[in-house]
Design a protein around this motif. Structure first.
Motif, short mmCIF file in Angstrom:
data_model
loop_
_atom_site.label_atom_id
_atom_site.label_comp_id
_atom_site.label_asym_id
_atom_site.label_seq_id
_atom_site.Cartn_x
_atom_site.Cartn_y
_atom_site.Cartn_z
N ALA A 142 55.09 -16.24 1.41
CA ALA A 142 54.29 -15.77 2.55
C ALA A 142 55.16 -15.63 3.79
N VAL A 143 56.04 -16.59 4.03
CA VAL A 143 56.95 -16.52 5.18
C VAL A 143 57.94 -15.38 5.00
N LEU A 144 58.40 -15.14 3.77
CA LEU A 144 59.30 -14.02 3.51
C LEU A 144 58.63 -12.69 3.82
N ILE A 145 57.37 -12.54 3.41
CA ILE A 145 56.63 -11.31 3.72
C ILE A 145 56.47 -11.14 5.22
N ASP A 146 56.19 -12.24 5.94
CA ASP A 146 56.09 -12.19 7.39
C ASP A 146 57.42 -11.79 8.02
N CYS A 147 58.51 -12.34 7.51
CA CYS A 147 59.84 -12.01 8.02
C CYS A 147 60.16 -10.54 7.82
N ILE A 148 59.84 -10.02 6.67
CA ILE A 148 60.08 -8.60 6.40
C ILE A 148 59.22 -7.73 7.31
N GLY A 149 57.95 -8.12 7.50
CA GLY A 149 57.07 -7.37 8.40
C GLY A 149 57.56 -7.38 9.84
N ALA A 150 58.00 -8.55 10.31
CA ALA A 150 58.53 -8.64 11.67
C ALA A 150 59.78 -7.80 11.84
N SER A 151 60.62 -7.78 10.83
CA SER A 151 61.85 -6.98 10.89
C SER A 151 61.53 -5.49 10.93
N ILE A 152 60.56 -5.06 10.13
CA ILE A 152 60.18 -3.64 10.13
C ILE A 152 59.60 -3.23 11.48
N VAL A 153 58.73 -4.08 12.03
CA VAL A 153 58.15 -3.77 13.35
C VAL A 153 59.24 -3.71 14.40
N THR A 154 60.18 -4.66 14.37
CA THR A 154 61.24 -4.69 15.37
C THR A 154 62.16 -3.49 15.26
N LEU A 155 62.49 -3.08 14.06
CA LEU A 155 63.43 -1.98 13.89
C LEU A 155 62.81 -0.61 14.10
N GLN A 203 52.87 -9.74 23.19
CA GLN A 203 54.29 -9.47 23.38
C GLN A 203 54.91 -10.44 24.38
N LYS A 204 54.11 -10.88 25.35
CA LYS A 204 54.62 -11.85 26.33
C LYS A 204 54.81 -13.22 25.69
N ILE A 205 53.95 -13.57 24.74
CA ILE A 205 54.05 -14.87 24.07
C ILE A 205 55.08 -14.83 22.95
N PHE A 206 55.03 -13.76 22.14
CA PHE A 206 55.94 -13.60 21.00
C PHE A 206 56.74 -12.31 21.15
N PRO A 207 57.75 -12.31 21.99
CA PRO A 207 58.55 -11.09 22.14
C PRO A 207 59.42 -10.87 20.90
N LEU A 208 59.41 -9.64 20.41
CA LEU A 208 60.23 -9.31 19.26
C LEU A 208 61.57 -8.78 19.73
N GLY A 209 62.59 -9.16 19.04
CA GLY A 209 63.93 -8.68 19.33
C GLY A 209 64.77 -8.73 18.08
N LYS A 210 65.82 -7.92 18.05
CA LYS A 210 66.66 -7.88 16.85
C LYS A 210 67.34 -9.22 16.61
#
Length: 72
Positions: free
Chosen positions: A13-26, A40-47
């Motif tokens: 489940a964490v791996l799927i979340d990690c992949i999803g976060a990476s796709i959104v970020t990229l 976005q203010k609480i959980f800012p995404l960055g590479k």
């Protein structure tokens, strides 16, 4: 035959979340910022964050695999 246990399910489940976060970020970072300004203010995404998250998930997966918990 190795049974899938709770730790394996949680790691996948964490791996799927990690992949999803990476796709959104990229690919969809502007969409994320426009549609979720408060989040976005609480959980800012960055590479850098996604790379660190991915490294942590892979490291944990290696540990679980060495303990024979993950059924690859």
């Amino acid at each position: 035959m190795m049974l899938i246990n709770l730790e394996a399910i949680l790691w996948y489940a964490v791996l799927i979340d990690c992949i999803g976060a990476s796709i959104v970020t990229l690919f969809f970072l502007d969409w994320y910022r426009e549609n979720f300004p408060k989040l976005q203010k609480i959980f800012p995404l960055g590479k850098g964050w996604c790379i660190a998250y991915f490294i942590g998930v892979v490291w944990l997966g290696c540990l679980l695999y060495r303990m024979k918990i993950l059924p690859w």
